[in-house]
Design a protein around this motif. Structure first.
Motif, PDB file in Angstrom:
ATOM      1  N   GLU A   1      41.214   3.886  37.967  1.00 45.91           N
ATOM      2  CA  GLU A   1      40.676   5.301  37.906  1.00 45.91           C
ATOM      3  C   GLU A   1      39.741   5.473  36.610  1.00 45.91           C
ATOM      4  O   GLU A   1      38.855   6.520  36.690  1.00 45.91           O
ATOM      5  N   THR A   2      40.127   4.881  35.522  1.00 42.78           N
ATOM      6  CA  THR A   2      39.469   5.052  34.170  1.00 42.78           C
ATOM      7  C   THR A   2      39.051   3.880  33.405  1.00 42.78           C
ATOM      8  O   THR A   2      39.684   3.304  32.406  1.00 42.78           O
ATOM      9  N   PRO A   3      37.979   3.232  34.132  1.00 44.45           N
ATOM     10  CA  PRO A   3      37.615   1.850  33.727  1.00 44.45           C
ATOM     11  C   PRO A   3      37.304   1.880  32.256  1.00 44.45           C
ATOM     12  O   PRO A   3      37.915   0.761  31.418  1.00 44.45           O
ATOM     13  N   GLU A   4      36.661   2.599  31.355  1.00 40.93           N
ATOM     14  CA  GLU A   4      36.409   2.452  30.283  1.00 40.93           C
ATOM     15  C   GLU A   4      37.736   2.802  29.110  1.00 40.93           C
ATOM     16  O   GLU A   4      37.602   2.338  27.944  1.00 40.93           O
ATOM     17  N   GLN A   5      38.708   3.180  29.746  1.00 39.29           N
ATOM     18  CA  GLN A   5      39.848   3.388  28.924  1.00 39.29           C
ATOM     19  C   GLN A   5      41.064   2.045  29.123  1.00 39.29           C
ATOM     20  O   GLN A   5      42.111   1.846  28.634  1.00 39.29           O
ATOM     21  N   GLY A   6      40.191   0.995  30.059  1.00 37.25           N
ATOM     22  CA  GLY A   6      41.309  -0.033  30.624  1.00 37.25           C
ATOM     23  C   GLY A   6      41.550  -1.282  29.556  1.00 37.25           C
ATOM     24  O   GLY A   6      42.779  -1.501  29.428  1.00 37.25           O
ATOM     25  N   SER A   7      40.609  -1.482  28.562  1.00 38.27           N
ATOM     26  CA  SER A   7      40.836  -2.463  27.606  1.00 38.27           C
ATOM     27  C   SER A   7      41.283  -1.892  26.268  1.00 38.27           C
ATOM     28  O   SER A   7      40.617  -1.196  25.666  1.00 38.27           O
ATOM     29  N   ARG A   8      42.619  -2.220  26.116  1.00 41.13           N
ATOM     30  CA  ARG A   8      43.160  -1.552  24.979  1.00 41.13           C
ATOM     31  C   ARG A   8      43.953  -2.204  23.830  1.00 41.13           C
ATOM     32  O   ARG A   8      45.131  -2.353  23.657  1.00 41.13           O
ATOM     33  N   PRO A   9      43.200  -3.284  23.247  1.00 40.04           N
ATOM     34  CA  PRO A   9      43.942  -4.213  22.422  1.00 40.04           C
ATOM     35  C   PRO A   9      44.528  -3.414  20.956  1.00 40.04           C
ATOM     36  O   PRO A   9      44.079  -2.440  20.654  1.00 40.04           O
TER      37      PRO A   9
END
Length: 423
Positions: A218-226
């Motif tokens: 629901e929050t794609p831009e927050q999905g990738s969190r290295p």
């Protein structure tokens, strides 16, 4: 021979920008290219977000003819050709239009798989007794060397024209392979890079392995969190990056703009021994790859001012930081700045090494360190090793002299390249 090798052209097709200007602006501002993926939702993937470059039909027609695009659906080749031709043009090089190819120029442009959608389309349309109806373009679209073959033909390249394939290390490896060919005097310039297909048939296996995030549909831009404490797996992505590597003397003779110099690097494997497996890196090999890269580039660990890491937003991020720290014998506030482009584009798989290397070289050329987004909660296993100030959350305007870029891939394979600002 021991020629110096420089970068005179760049090309990029990334989820957050197609073309150098758009991509440069995006990485400086921390713009994410990760979006909801309706097809992954339809297919009930756990991860329903992706980093997919936006390439219009109109843009495709600037690189392919209408005839070439008929029954063409190999996204990886499309991305690679756009990035490669853009890099060639960016280097202000001409295309060999006469009967003689350009004997001094070649390409090493890697990929992992090619034309899976073409195979799928063909399987749905025909049965075993009609396989001759696959179509006349099926071979060029599905062979792994398809991207280098297309580039070789479009640019008239007469030197080495081939595709390497080493999982996530492919792009970084291609740069080092091109570097060695020029350094040894076998070519004056090599178009180096890598690309990756996109779509469910590329990403399905990773979703099945449960290494992709499922918490941010629901929050794609927050999905990738290295490097984040709340990282829950990588976001699948795709794209291509390209470099014109050139003998310094040749570049100077034609008055070329020089983005950076390639000092050297190293490629190795952990042999899937010790704690190394098909999917996990052998820390001994990773550290050796980094230290041998420094030796090959004839620099010391203290010369490294910044690192563009592999850092996938999985449980292996803290191990990667530990490996860097031990290989460089630097920790705390003494550790170099480090960032991961995957926070903005996801994991571009075989395209990742080259896409991320374009971002690395742009930092050198323009004097900045791009921010890590989605990392305001640094993993404690990482903050126990390095000071959190070394993981910039905002753009840092800063002249940098030397950056290390590394990629670590499936099969326990590693590559590390050292870039230097050209002066």
């Amino acid at each position: 021979m021991n020629r110096r090798v420089v970068i005179t052209g760049l090309g990029i097709v990334a989820p957050n920008g197609v073309g150098l200007d758009v991509f440069l602006d995006a990485i400086k501002k921390g713009v994410s290219g990760i979006k909801h993926d309706a097809e992954l939702e339809r297919l009930q993937f756990s991860c329903q977000i992706s980093g997919t470059p936006e390439v219009s039909r109109a843009l495709s027609l600037q690189y392919f003819t209408e005839l070439e695009l008929r029954n063409f659906n190999a996204a990886g080749i499309l991305y690679g050709v756009i990035a490669g031709v853009d890099a060639w043009n960016d280097a202000d090089l001409t295309i060999a239009m006469n009967a003689e190819p350009d004997w001094d120029s070649g390409t090493i442009f890697g990929t992992g798989t090619s034309g899976i959608e073409k195979f799928r389309e063909s399987i749905y349309k025909i049965d075993d007794f009609q396989t001759r109806r696959l179509g006349s373009t099926a071979v060029a679209q599905t062979m792994n060397s398809g991207v280098s073959a297309y580039l070789g033909g479009k640019l008239g390249l007469g030197n080495q024209v081939s595709s390497n394939s080493s999982a996530c290390t492919t792009g970084t490896e291609a740069i080092l392979m091109g570097f060695e060919r020029i350094k040894s005097g076998q070519a004056k310039r090599i178009l180096a890079g890598s690309t990756s297909d996109s779509g469910p048939y590329i990403w399905g296996g990773f979703d099945a392995m449960k290494v992709c995030t499922f918490r941010h549909n629901e929050t794609p831009e927050q999905g990738s969190r290295p490097m984040s404490a709340t990282a829950s797996g990588f976001v699948p992505g795709s794209g291509a990056g390209a470099f014109v590597l050139e003998d310094l003397e040749t570049a100077l003779e034609r008055g070329a703009r020089i983005y950076a110099e390639v000092l050297g690097g190293n490629i190795n494997s952990g042999g899937q021994r010790g704690s190394g497996t098909m999917t996990a890196p052998n820390p001994v090999a990773v550290k050796r790859c980094i230290s041998d890269a420094l030796t090959n580039a004839r620099i010391s660990a203290n010369d490294i001012e910044a690192i563009n890491g592999h850092l996938t937003a999985t449980s292996k991020d803290s191990l990667e930081i530990q490996n860097w720290s031990e290989a460089l014998n630097r920790k705390g506030i003494d550790f170099p700045y480090i960032n991961s482009l995957k926070s903005m584009v996801g994991h571009c798989l075989t395209g990742s090494g080259s896409v991320e290397s374009v971002a690395t070289v742009l930092q050198l050329h323009h004097g900045f360190i791009f921010p890590n987004i989605n990392c305001d909660d640094v993993n404690v296993d990482i903050s126990n090793i390095i000071d959190v100030s070394r993981i910039p959350q905002k753009l840092i305007e800063k002249e940098i002299n030397i950056i290390a870029k590394a990629s670590f891939g499936f099969g326990d394979v590693n590559a590390c390249v050292i870039f230097k600002k050209y002066k």
